[in-house]
Structures are given as structure tokens and as C-alpha cells.
Design a protein around this motif. Structure first.
Motif, PDB file in Angstrom:
ATOM      1  N   ILE A 175      22.011  81.058  -8.829  1.00 30.69           N
ATOM      2  CA  ILE A 175      22.501  79.677  -8.834  1.00 30.69           C
ATOM      3  C   ILE A 175      21.980  78.934 -10.058  1.00 30.69           C
ATOM      4  N   ASN A 176      20.691  79.073 -10.325  1.00 25.90           N
ATOM      5  CA  ASN A 176      20.091  78.376 -11.467  1.00 25.90           C
ATOM      6  C   ASN A 176      20.751  78.762 -12.782  1.00 25.90           C
ATOM      7  N   GLU A 177      21.225  80.000 -12.861  1.00 27.44           N
ATOM      8  CA  GLU A 177      21.888  80.459 -14.080  1.00 27.44           C
ATOM      9  C   GLU A 177      23.355  80.019 -14.143  1.00 27.44           C
ATOM     10  N   SER A 178      23.866  79.475 -13.048  1.00 28.26           N
ATOM     11  CA  SER A 178      25.289  79.128 -12.971  1.00 28.26           C
ATOM     12  C   SER A 178      25.541  77.633 -12.836  1.00 28.26           C
ATOM     13  N   LEU A 179      24.485  76.818 -12.859  1.00 30.78           N
ATOM     14  CA  LEU A 179      24.626  75.386 -12.594  1.00 30.78           C
ATOM     15  C   LEU A 179      25.576  74.685 -13.557  1.00 30.78           C
ATOM     16  N   ASN A 180      25.656  75.180 -14.794  1.00 26.51           N
ATOM     17  CA  ASN A 180      26.518  74.524 -15.786  1.00 26.51           C
ATOM     18  C   ASN A 180      27.986  74.521 -15.372  1.00 26.51           C
ATOM     19  N   LEU A 181      28.387  75.472 -14.536  1.00 23.73           N
ATOM     20  CA  LEU A 181      29.791  75.553 -14.097  1.00 23.73           C
ATOM     21  C   LEU A 181      30.183  74.399 -13.186  1.00 23.73           C
ATOM     22  N   TYR A 182      29.169  73.735 -12.602  1.00 19.04           N
ATOM     23  CA  TYR A 182      29.424  72.677 -11.616  1.00 19.04           C
ATOM     24  C   TYR A 182      29.018  71.292 -12.134  1.00 19.04           C
ATOM     25  N   ASP A 183      28.854  71.183 -13.430  1.00 22.63           N
ATOM     26  CA  ASP A 183      28.442  69.938 -14.069  1.00 22.63           C
ATOM     27  C   ASP A 183      29.655  69.020 -14.230  1.00 22.63           C
ATOM     28  N   ASN A 184      29.533  67.763 -13.818  1.00 18.11           N
ATOM     29  CA  ASN A 184      30.674  66.842 -13.936  1.00 18.11           C
ATOM     30  C   ASN A 184      31.076  66.620 -15.398  1.00 18.11           C
ATOM     31  N   ASN A 185      30.162  66.809 -16.327  1.00 23.73           N
ATOM     32  CA  ASN A 185      30.510  66.665 -17.747  1.00 23.73           C
ATOM     33  C   ASN A 185      31.492  67.749 -18.187  1.00 23.73           C
ATOM     34  N   LEU A 186      31.317  68.954 -17.658  1.00 24.88           N
ATOM     35  CA  LEU A 186      32.254  70.034 -17.961  1.00 24.88           C
ATOM     36  C   LEU A 186      33.623  69.723 -17.361  1.00 24.88           C
ATOM     37  N   CYS A 187      33.626  69.203 -16.131  1.00 24.07           N
ATOM     38  CA  CYS A 187      34.872  68.819 -15.469  1.00 24.07           C
ATOM     39  C   CYS A 187      35.631  67.788 -16.304  1.00 24.07           C
ATOM     40  N   MET A 188      34.940  66.756 -16.732  1.00 22.45           N
ATOM     41  CA  MET A 188      35.586  65.694 -17.516  1.00 22.45           C
ATOM     42  C   MET A 188      36.043  66.206 -18.877  1.00 22.45           C
ATOM     43  N   LYS A 189      35.254  67.085 -19.473  1.00 22.39           N
ATOM     44  CA  LYS A 189      35.619  67.670 -20.760  1.00 22.39           C
ATOM     45  C   LYS A 189      36.914  68.469 -20.633  1.00 22.39           C
ATOM     46  N   ASN A 190      37.055  69.214 -19.540  1.00 20.49           N
ATOM     47  CA  ASN A 190      38.260  70.009 -19.333  1.00 20.49           C
ATOM     48  C   ASN A 190      39.485  69.129 -19.081  1.00 20.49           C
ATOM     49  N   TYR A 191      39.302  68.020 -18.352  1.00 26.60           N
ATOM     50  CA  TYR A 191      40.406  67.079 -18.161  1.00 26.60           C
ATOM     51  C   TYR A 191      40.839  66.487 -19.504  1.00 26.60           C
ATOM     52  N   PHE A 192      39.877  66.109 -20.308  1.00 29.42           N
ATOM     53  CA  PHE A 192      40.177  65.512 -21.606  1.00 29.42           C
ATOM     54  C   PHE A 192      40.928  66.511 -22.489  1.00 29.42           C
ATOM     55  N   LYS A 193      40.472  67.772 -22.425  1.00 31.98           N
ATOM     56  CA  LYS A 193      41.095  68.809 -23.249  1.00 31.98           C
ATOM     57  C   LYS A 193      42.552  69.032 -22.842  1.00 31.98           C
ATOM     58  N   ILE A 194      42.831  69.081 -21.550  1.00 33.49           N
ATOM     59  CA  ILE A 194      44.196  69.356 -21.109  1.00 33.49           C
ATOM     60  C   ILE A 194      45.099  68.154 -21.349  1.00 33.49           C
ATOM     61  N   ILE A 195      44.558  66.940 -21.228  1.00 36.00           N
ATOM     62  CA  ILE A 195      45.359  65.735 -21.504  1.00 36.00           C
ATOM     63  C   ILE A 195      45.725  65.666 -22.989  1.00 36.00           C
ATOM     64  N   LYS A 196      44.783  66.020 -23.855  1.00 36.18           N
ATOM     65  CA  LYS A 196      45.082  66.075 -25.292  1.00 36.18           C
ATOM     66  C   LYS A 196      46.159  67.104 -25.585  1.00 36.18           C
ATOM     67  N   TYR A 197      46.068  68.233 -24.910  1.00 35.68           N
ATOM     68  CA  TYR A 197      47.052  69.301 -25.113  1.00 35.68           C
ATOM     69  C   TYR A 197      48.436  68.856 -24.672  1.00 35.68           C
ATOM     70  N   ILE A 198      48.525  68.207 -23.518  1.00 36.32           N
ATOM     71  CA  ILE A 198      49.802  67.724 -23.003  1.00 36.32           C
ATOM     72  C   ILE A 198      50.417  66.686 -23.953  1.00 36.32           C
ATOM     73  N   ASN A 199      49.564  65.826 -24.482  1.00 41.11           N
ATOM     74  CA  ASN A 199      50.048  64.756 -25.371  1.00 41.11           C
ATOM     75  C   ASN A 199      50.680  65.306 -26.647  1.00 41.11           C
ATOM     76  N   LEU A 200      50.277  66.497 -27.041  1.00 38.46           N
ATOM     77  CA  LEU A 200      50.865  67.105 -28.234  1.00 38.46           C
ATOM     78  C   LEU A 200      52.336  67.423 -28.049  1.00 38.46           C
ATOM     79  N   TYR A 201      52.737  67.568 -26.763  1.00 37.38           N
ATOM     80  CA  TYR A 201      54.112  67.997 -26.496  1.00 37.38           C
ATOM     81  C   TYR A 201      54.947  66.919 -25.817  1.00 37.38           C
ATOM     82  N   ILE A 202      54.445  65.689 -25.803  1.00 40.17           N
ATOM     83  CA  ILE A 202      55.205  64.581 -25.234  1.00 40.17           C
ATOM     84  C   ILE A 202      56.005  63.865 -26.324  1.00 40.17           C
TER      85      ILE A 202
END
Length: 202
Positions: A175-202
């Protein structure tokens, strides 16, 4: 995607929920409890959260000296009686309560991405989770290393509790080695990345 083949060609991207890693953190100095505490926490009293299993655990360990079951939440499902409820708590108070336990359990089925699972994992607790499909199972099987055990029946659950308790440091280290997978910063970063990607094709 696995269930409906016609969806396999659709572009998709999975983003997992993240928790506040400044609040939900593992115990820095693990304690060796003579009596291991198995915990779950829920705000909703929806029966699909796993209340039948939690009730069985409460009854099973009611008079045991080696294990204890703790329910943290707002209320227990009205179908079951006489299960003590600790809480409700939130934020730092909830995180401290979780950290002081030893093993986490979720039998929540068909959840999209349950936050109670994320908070249990971020608290450093090896996790018991249902083998039924849903976000809880997905979250628990996200790391490459085992952070807990799945169960598909109550007898199987009891066996898995013993398995985890006998190898608890193995799961905690994973678990200690995997905590980064459950970090809210990673979640928000992934949302930001996909929104930027979508905007390229709008």
C-alpha cells in the motif's frame, strides 16, 4: 467495455477518484494490537454498501478477543439492529479513526468509484473487498502489487481475514508503495489532461 463488445472501438479514458493525502495518511509508527480491528465507514445507509456482510461480521466477532469489527458512519441500515455506530466523523477526525484500525473492508457493490475505499487505502489499511464487479474492486486491483484480498462469500471472507492478519506487513508495504495512485492531485491532473485533449477537437 468488457460487457458490451460494440463499445470496444469507442475512445475512452478511465480516471480514478483521489483522496486528500494531507489528511488521509498511514500511521507513521504502526502499533502492534493484540486485538485487530476491522473497519468500514459509510455515510449512506443504502443496502448495496454491504450492510448484510457488516452485520454478519459484527455478530461473528462480537465475543472474540482476537478481532473487533468497527462501523464508522452516520447510521447503520435499519434492516439490522444493535450494531454500534461510531461517528459520524469527517476530515482529520475521520482520518485519525481510520489510522487507528488495522484492516479495512468494503462489500459495496456496483459503486462507480467509492471514496470510502480510497480513504481506507490512503490510511494505510490492507483491504478486504468484494469480488463483485464495481469501482471498489477496480480501485483495490489498480496497483501491480496486492494491497488486499477479494472475497466472494462470508466463509471466504473469514479465511481472507486470517490471510491478511498473518501477512499484514506485506500488504501494508505494498500500500505504501502504491499511495500515489490514489492522490487527488493525480485525479485532477488527469481530468485537466483529458479536458485539454477534448478541447483540441472542439
Amino acid at each position: 467495455m468488457n460487457k458490451y463488445n460494440q463499445l470496444s472501438d469507442i475512445n475512452h479514458y478511465t480516471i480514478y477518484n483521489g483522496g486528500n493525502t494531507k489528511i488521509f495518511t498511514p500511521k507513521t509508527n504502526p502499533t502492534n494490537h493484540e486485538k485487530l480491528t476491522i473497519v468500514t465507514h459509510h455515510w449512506s445507509d443504502n443496502i448495496n454498501k454491504g450492510y448484510e456482510t457488516y452485520y454478519k461480521l459484527h455478530k461473528y466477532f462480537e465475543n472474540r478477543t482476537d478481532y473487533d469489527f468497527k462501523f464508522i458512519g452516520r447510521k447503520f441500515n435499519d434492516k439490522f439492529e444493535n450494531v454500534p455506530v461510531d461517528g459520524p466523523y469527517k476530515g482529520e477526525e475521520l482520518a485519525e479513526k481510520l489510522r487507528n484500525c488495522d484492516i479495512y473492508i468494503t462489500d459495496s457493490v456496483y459503486d462507480s468509484c467509492p471514496m470510502h475505499v480510497v480513504e481506507g487505502i490512503l490510511s494505510g489499511l490492507p483491504i478486504l473487498y468484494t469480488s463483485t464487479d464495481g469501482g471498489g474492486k477496480n480501485l483495490c486491483e489498480l496497483p501491480n502489487k496486492k494491497i488486499g484480498e477479494s472475497f466472494d462469500s462470508f466463509p471466504d471472507l473469514i479465511e481472507k481475514i486470517e490471510m491478511i492478519s498473518e501477512n499484514i506487513n506485506f500488504y501494508k508495504n505494498n500500500i505504501n508503495e502504491s499511495l500515489n495512485l490514489y492522490d487527488n492531485n493525480l485525479c485532477m491532473k488527469n481530468y485537466f489532461k483529458i479536458i485539454k485533449y477534448i478541447n483540441l477537437y472542439i
